[in-house]
Design a protein around this motif. Structure first.
Motif, short mmCIF file in Angstrom:
data_model
loop_
_atom_site.label_atom_id
_atom_site.label_comp_id
_atom_site.label_asym_id
_atom_site.label_seq_id
_atom_site.Cartn_x
_atom_site.Cartn_y
_atom_site.Cartn_z
N LYS A 1 29.28 -60.41 -41.22
CA LYS A 1 27.94 -60.95 -41.15
C LYS A 1 27.90 -62.45 -41.39
CE LYS A 1 25.57 -57.26 -40.16
NZ LYS A 1 24.72 -56.61 -41.13
N SER B 1 21.87 -56.24 -32.73
CA SER B 1 21.42 -57.12 -33.81
C SER B 1 21.62 -58.57 -33.38
CB SER B 1 22.18 -56.84 -35.12
OG SER B 1 23.57 -57.08 -34.95
N SER C 1 21.51 -62.86 -34.92
CA SER C 1 21.59 -63.66 -36.14
C SER C 1 21.52 -65.14 -35.78
CB SER C 1 22.89 -63.37 -36.90
OG SER C 1 24.01 -63.76 -36.13
N GLN D 1 21.56 -67.88 -43.29
CA GLN D 1 21.60 -66.96 -42.15
C GLN D 1 20.33 -66.12 -42.11
OE1 GLN D 1 25.10 -64.43 -41.26
NE2 GLN D 1 23.69 -62.72 -41.57
N GLY E 1 18.89 -62.73 -39.77
CA GLY E 1 19.35 -61.74 -38.82
C GLY E 1 18.38 -60.57 -38.73
N GLN F 1 22.53 -68.82 -37.81
CA GLN F 1 23.17 -69.39 -38.99
C GLN F 1 23.14 -70.92 -38.92
OE1 GLN F 1 27.01 -67.70 -40.09
NE2 GLN F 1 26.68 -66.08 -38.60
#
Length: 941
Positions: free
Chosen positions: A74, A899, A901, A882, A884, A903
Motif C-alpha cells: 500500500k 482500488s 490511490s 496517501q 486510497g 500518494q
C-alpha cells in the motif's frame, strides 16, 4: 488468572516454519475467546498488516520489528529502505533523493547484515552494506529486523539482521491474480532538456495452489521507470588563512548542478513450494533484478579562492563570529561548464532451496542451499567546456557569491553568457588532471633549456577535456546449511536445535578511469577548443537557482560513443586505481547449538532461547603493489595475503509473560561485524618522496590492511511490551553495547630495507616507510532507549473505528574513542530518531500520513572516483501521504477487486544537507529534490 502458555507442538511448528505467527496468534485468540467470549472484528488492508506486524513482534523469541506485505504494497516505495525506515530505531540515508542505506539503533549499514529468506545477500556497493534501492518493495511479503540475535540466525552483524521475505504460496487462502500500475511525476519540470519528469510502474502477481494444496506457486513481475530530479549546491571546500592576526575562511570553489535521473528496474520473483506429505516440505525461490540508474548532470564548476581570480578586500563581507567570508567578488575568474552523464547498472540473481523432513513426531532435519550474485558496472562521464584551453586562455569572468541563509548554499553573480554556443566551447578550460603519459601521447612534453632548467610545454597538462570513470564490482555468495531440531518432553526446554553452515563469498572490484581529449586535437595545428556540433546540441539548462542563468546543454554520451574524444587510461600513471582494485575471498564455517525455552518462572510462562554460535573465517585477498616508476609510469607487482580468525558468539533471549497482554524481554549476546572490504584488501601504493615526512621518512605506503579483525560488541536489551488490543500495543526498551576492536585510521612504520625505488633504480639510504591504513583498536559504549506505540482509536469510542496512530521515538548516545584516545562519532548515529503514522481505513476509504525524522549524523557519500567520503549530514524530517479507495470494500460489488490511490512523497520538500567541517555556515551539499506524486490503480481478478 487465566494464563496463556503456547503448547509445545505449536512452538515446535513455529520454530520449524510449518505454521506462521498468524496461526500462533489464532491459537491465542481462540483460547481467549473461549475464556472471555470477546467479539472478534475482522480487519483488512493496512489494518490487517498492522495486526500481522504486531503478532510477528509479539511471538518472536528475539527482539524484532516487522513490516508486512500489505503495508509495503500500500506504500510502494522505490525501495525496501523507505518502508522499513518507519520502524522504531531505524533510519535511512537518502542518496540522490532515494532512501538507500539503513542504520539500526545508531549503527551504519556496514554493521548490520541483510538476508533474503534467511540467507545472507551480496551487495552492489564496494562493501558489505546492502544498497536497498536494488530491491523492489512490491515483490516482498514482509521484512523482519532482528535487533537481538539468536544462535540459529545465518548472518552476523553488531547492529542486527534485516531479513526480507517472499510469499509462501501454500500459506495463502485462495488464488491471487493481481495487476498494479502507477503513474509517477516530480514537482520539478524537466531540469534538463533530455531528462524525465514522469514515469510508470507496473506489477503482475500470481499465486495459486494445485494437487490438493500440496503444490504452490507464486510469480511476481515488476517494471519501473522512476524519475528523480535535483537542484544541488556543492562546495569544494573552505580554505582557511590568516590576515592581520585573525583567522578567516572563504569558499574555495563550488560545483552546483541540476540533475535528472531515471531509475529503471525490472524484476522477477518466483516461488515453488511443495508439501507432498505431512513430513516433507520443500521451497525453491528465485529473484532476478535488472537495475539501471541513469543520471544527467549539468552545471558550472567555479573555482573561487582556489581559482585564478583576485579578490579585493572591499568586495568581501565577513561574519564576525566565525571569520567566514559570506560574500565576495573575484575578478579574472575562469570556470568549467560541465555536461555529465552517469549510468549505474547491475544484475542481481538469487536462488535458494530449502527442505525440511520430519523423521518422526519430534525430530526435524533441514537442508538449505543458496546462491546469490551481482554484477555492477558504472559509466560516469565528465565533459568540460569553456572559453579557452588551459588556465590563461579565453575570456575570464567577474563572479561574485553571497551565502544564502538556512544552509542552502549561495547565489552567484556573473557577466558572461554561458548559454552562448559561440562563446562556450568543448575542451578543458583549466589545467588539471596532469598525466605524463597524456603529455607524451600528444607530444606536449617540456625540455631543459641551456641552463639546465626545465621549461614546460605551452600545452603541458592542459589536455584533459573530460574524464570517464568505469569501476566494476562482481560479488558472488554460495551457502550450504544442514540443521536438525529435536522436540523434547521437558518442562524447561521445549526443543534443541543445531547445525553447521558454510558460506563462500568472492568480491572483485576493478577500478579504472580514462582521460578524454578531443579527437581532433593536435599541436600546434588544432590546439584550441571545438564548437559543439549541431547534432549534439540540446538547447540550454537553467541554473537560475544559483543565479548563473542558462548554460549550454549537449549530449556528451553520444559524443563519446561517436568517437569525438580519444581515451587514455589514468592507471598508467596514477596509483589510485591500483589500490582501489582488489579481490577478497571469504570462507565462513559456522556451527551452532540452541536450546528453546518453554518453562515457568514464579508461575509465569517463560519462553526464549539460549545458544552459542562458533564462526571461523578464512580470508584470501589479491591485489597489487603500485610503485611510481621512471617517467611517471607505474610499476605493478601482485600481492596475495591470507588471514583467518574465529569467534565464539553466545546469545540469550528470554520472554516472560506477566499476563495475557504484558511481556518483559531480556536479551544478551556477543556479536561481530566483519571489516569493510575496501579497507581489508591487499592492494597498496608505495611512493618515495625526496622530502621527509613528519616522521623523518621518505617512503610512504597507503592501502588496505588484510589483517584487520572484525569489530566486536557485547550487547544487553531489556524491553517491556503491552499488547492491549489486537490492533495495538506499546513498548519501552533500553539497550546497551560494549564496543571493542573498532577500526580507525592508523599509521605505523615499516622497514623496506632492500626495496628498490623504481623511479631511480636504486635502493634508498633511508628504508623506513610511513604506512597509513586502517587498524583495530579503541572502542567504547553505546546505549539508548526506544518508545513505540500503535494505538487504534476505537478503544476510545466505536465512532472512531478505523482511526489510529503508530509512533516511535529512539534516543541513542555513545562514548567511543579511537586507539589514540580521541573522541569518535560512529557513522550512521543519530541521537534522536522518530516516526509517526496517522491513518484511517474503513468502508473502503484509506488515508495515511507518515513522518520519519532523524537528527544530525555522519554519513557516507561518493567522493572523487567513487571513493566513499564521510561527511556531516544535517537531520531531516520527511513527510509522505496517501489517499486510497477500495471499491469492493466500499460496497460497489460490481467493482470488486478495484482500488485506486494517490500518494505524495516528501511533502515539505525536505532537502539533503551536508556540512564541510564544524562551521554551520560552510555547506558542502544542499540538495533539493522537490516532491513526488504517484497515482496508482490496482485490480485483483
Amino acid at each position: 488468572m487465566s494464563m496463556f502458555k503456547p503448547s509445545m507442538l505449536t512452538l515446535a511448528l513455529i520454530g520449524a516454519g510449518v505454521v506462521s505467527h498468524t496461526a500462533y496468534a489464532a491459537e491465542e485468540t481462540a483460547k481467549n475467546e473461549a475464556d472471555k467470549k470477546v467479539e472478534v472484528i475482522e480487519v483488512k488492508g493496512f489494518r490487517a498488516s498492522v495486526v500481522e506486524s504486531i503478532n510477528t513482534k509479539r511471538f518472536s523469541s528475539e527482539v524484532v520489528e516487522s513490516i508486512s506485505a500489505e503495508d509495503i504494497g500500500k506504500l510502494p516505495d522505490s525501495s525496501i529502505a523507505e518502508s522499513i525506515a518507519r520502524l522504531p530505531g531505524l533510519a535511512a540515508q537518502r542518496l540522490d533523493g532515494r532512501a538507500s542505506k539503513v542504520s539500526v539503533r545508531g549503527f551504519s549499514e556496514d554493521e548490520s547484515a541483510t538476508t533474503f529468506n534467511g540467507r545472507e545477500q551480496v551487495s552492489i556497493s564496494d562493501n558489505r552494506g546492502v544498497e536497498f534501492d536494488l530491491y523492489p518493495s512490491e515483490i516482498m511479503s514482509g521484512v523482519t529486523v532482528y535487533k537481538t540475535p539468536s544462535a540459529n540466525l545465518e548472518a552476523e552483524g553488531i547492529a542486527g539482521v534485516i531479513d526480507m521475505q517472499t510469499i509462501k504460496p501454500l500459506s495463502t487462502d485462495e488464488r491471487i491474480v493481481q495487476l498494479n500500475t502507477m503513474y509517477e511525476k516530480t514537482s520539478f519540470d524537466k531540469l534538463n532538456p533530455d531528462g524525465d519528469d514522469a514515469g510508470l510502474r507496473g506489477t503482475f502477481s500470481y499465486v495459486d495452489k494445485f494437487n490438493d494444496d500440496t503444490i504452490g506457486v507464486a510469480l511476481a513481475l515488476t517494471t519501473m521507470t522512476s524519475p528523480n530530479q535535483e537542484k544541488r549546491w556543492n562546495a569544494w571546500g573552505y580554505p582557511e588563512f590568516e590576515a592581520g592576526g585573525k583567522q578567516y575562511s572563504i569558499l574555495g570553489g563550488a560545483k552546483p548542478f541540476v540533475r535528472s535521473s531515471t531509475l529503471e528496474r525490472d524484476s522477477v520473483m518466483f516461488v515453488l513450494e511443495a508439501a507432498p506429505s505431512d513430513d516433507l516440505s520443500m521451497v525453491f525461490d528465485a529473484l532476478y533484478v535488472d537495475f539501471k540508474d541513469k543520471k544527467i548532470l549539468r552545471g558550472i564548476e567555479i573555482p573561487f579562492a582556489w581559482g585564478q581570480g583576485s579578490i579585493a578586500p572591499e568586495n568581501a563581507t565577513v561574519d564576525a563570529a566565525t571569520g567566514f567570508i559570506t560574500s565576495a567578488i573575484t575578478e579574472g575568474q575562469r570556470v568549467v561548464v560541465r555536461n555529465d552523464y552517469e549510468e549505474r547498472s547491475a544484475e542481481l540473481s538469487a536462488f535458494g532451496f530449502n527442505t525440511k523432513y520430519n523423521v518422526d513426531d519430534s525430530l526435524t532435519l533441514e537442508l538449505d542451499v543458496s546462491h546469490s550474485s551481482v554484477d555492477k558496472k558504472v559509466w560516469s562521464l565528465e565533459s568540460y567546456s569553456g572559453t579557452g584551453r588551459g588556465n590563461d586562455r579565453g575570456i575570464a569572468d567577474t563572479i561574485g557569491y553571497a551565502l544564502n541563509g538556512g544552509n542552502t548554499g549561495a547565489q552567484f553573480s556573473h557577466q558572461l553568457d554561458y548559454s552562448d554556443y559561440d562563446l562556450i566551447k568543448l575542451g578543458g578550460p583549466l589545467s588539471w588532471g596532469g598525466s605524463a603519459a597524456l603529455n607524451e601521447k600528444y607530444g606536449v612534453v617540456g625540455e631543459d633549456n641551456a641552463d639546465g632548467e626545465y621549461v614546460p610545454h605551452p600545452y603541458e597538462n592542459q589536455l584533459q577535456d573530460g574524464f570517464l570513470n568505469t569501476p566494476t564490482v562482481e560479488d558472488e555468495l554460495n551457502t550450504l546449511k544442514l540443521a536438525a531440531k529435536q522436540v523434547l518432553d521437558n518442562e524447561f526446554i521445549s526443543s534443541v536445535e543445531g547445525g553447521i553452515s558454510y558460506r563462500k563469498r568472492e568480491k572483485n572490484k576493478v577500478s579504472e578511469g580514462y582521460f578524454l581529449t578531443l579527437s581532433d586535437f593536435s599541436y600546434p595545428d588544432n590546439a584550441g577548443l571545438m564548437v559543439v556540433p549541431e547534432q549534439y546540441r540540446l538547447g540550454t539548462a537553467s541554473l537560475d537557482f544559483i543565479g548563473m542563468g542558462d548554460m549550454i546543454a549537449y549530449d556528451s554520451k553520444a559524443m563519446v560513443a561517436d568517437g569525438q574524444f580519444s581515451m587514455l587510461a589514468e592507471s598508467l600513471t596514477k596509483p589510485d586505481h591500483a589500490t582501489k582494485s582488489w579481490k577478497v575471498e571469504e570462507q565462513v564455517t559456522a556451527a551452532f547449538v540452541q536450546a528453546n525455552i518453554n518453562a515457568e518462572l514464579a508461575g509465569l510462562p517463560l519462553t526464549g532461547n539460549v545458544g552459542v554460535r562458533y564462526v571461523r573465517t578464512e580470508i584470501s585477498t589479491e591485489g597489487v603493489v603500485a610503485d611510481n616508476g621512471a617517467n611517471g609510469q607505474l610499476v605493478l607487482t601482485s600481492s596475495l595475503v591470507e588471514n583467518d580468525y574465529s569467534h565464539v558468539l553466545p546469545s540469550l533471549n528470554l520472554s516472560l509473560a506477566i499476563d495475557e497482554t504484558q511481556t518483559v524481554r531480556f536479551g544478551a549476546a556477543k556479536t561481530i561485524s566483519r571489516p569493510r572490504m575496501d579497507e581489508m584488501n591487499s592492494s597498496l601504493a608505495r611512493n618515495y618522496n625526496n622530502q621527509q615526512d613528519d616522521n623523518g621518512n621518505n617512503w610512504e605506503i597507503k592501502g588496505g590492511n588484510p589483517h584487520l579483525a572484525p569489530k566486536e560488541a557485547t550487547g544487553i536489551d531489556l524491553t517491556y511490551e503491552n499488547y492491549f488490543s489486537a490492533e495495538g500495543y506499546f513498548s519501552v526498551a533500553a539497550f546497551y553495547k560494549d564496543l571493542n576492536e573498532w577500526i580507525f585510521d592508523g599509521s605505523v612504520e615499516q622497514d623496506l630495507t632492500g626495496v628498490v625505488n623504481p623511479a631511480t633504480g636504486e635502493v634508498p639510504a633511508n628504508p623506513i616507510a610511513t604506512r597509513k591504513y586502517k587498524e583495530n583498536g579503541g572502542g567504547g559504549d553505546l546505549w539508548g532507549y526506544e518508545l513505540a506505540v500503535t494505538l487504534p482509536f476505537n478503544l476510545f469510542h466505536e465512532s472512531l473505528e478505523g482511526f489510529g496512530v503508530i509512533a516511535s521515538h529512539t534516543g541513542v548516545e555513545q562514548d567511543v574513542k579511537d586507539q589514540y584516545g580521541n573522541e569518535y562519532k560512529l557513522p550512521g548515529l543519530s541521537e534522536k530518531i522518530q516516526s509517526l503514522t496517522v491513518y484511517y481505513e474503513n468502508y473502503g476509504f484509506q488515508a495515511r500520513t507518515s513522518m520519519r525524522k532523524r537528527s544530525d549524523f555522519k554519513g557516507e557519500v561518493n567522493g572523487v572516483g567513487f571513493t566513499g567520503v564521510q561527511v556531516d549530514i544535517l537531520g531531516e524530517t520527511i513527510w509522505d501521504a496517501q489517499l486510497g479507495y477500495d471499491f469492493g470494500e466500499g460496497g460497489f460489488k460490481e467493482l470488486e477487486g478495484l482500488s485506486v490511490s494517490l500518494q505524495v512523497q516528501n511533502i515539505t520538500e525536505e532537502p539533503f544537507t551536508a556540512l564541510s567541517g564544524d562551521n554551520a555556515l560552510q555547506v558542502r551539499d544542499y540538495q533539493d529534490y522537490g516532491r513526488t506524486y504517484m497515482l496508482g490503480l490496482s485490480y485483483k481478478f
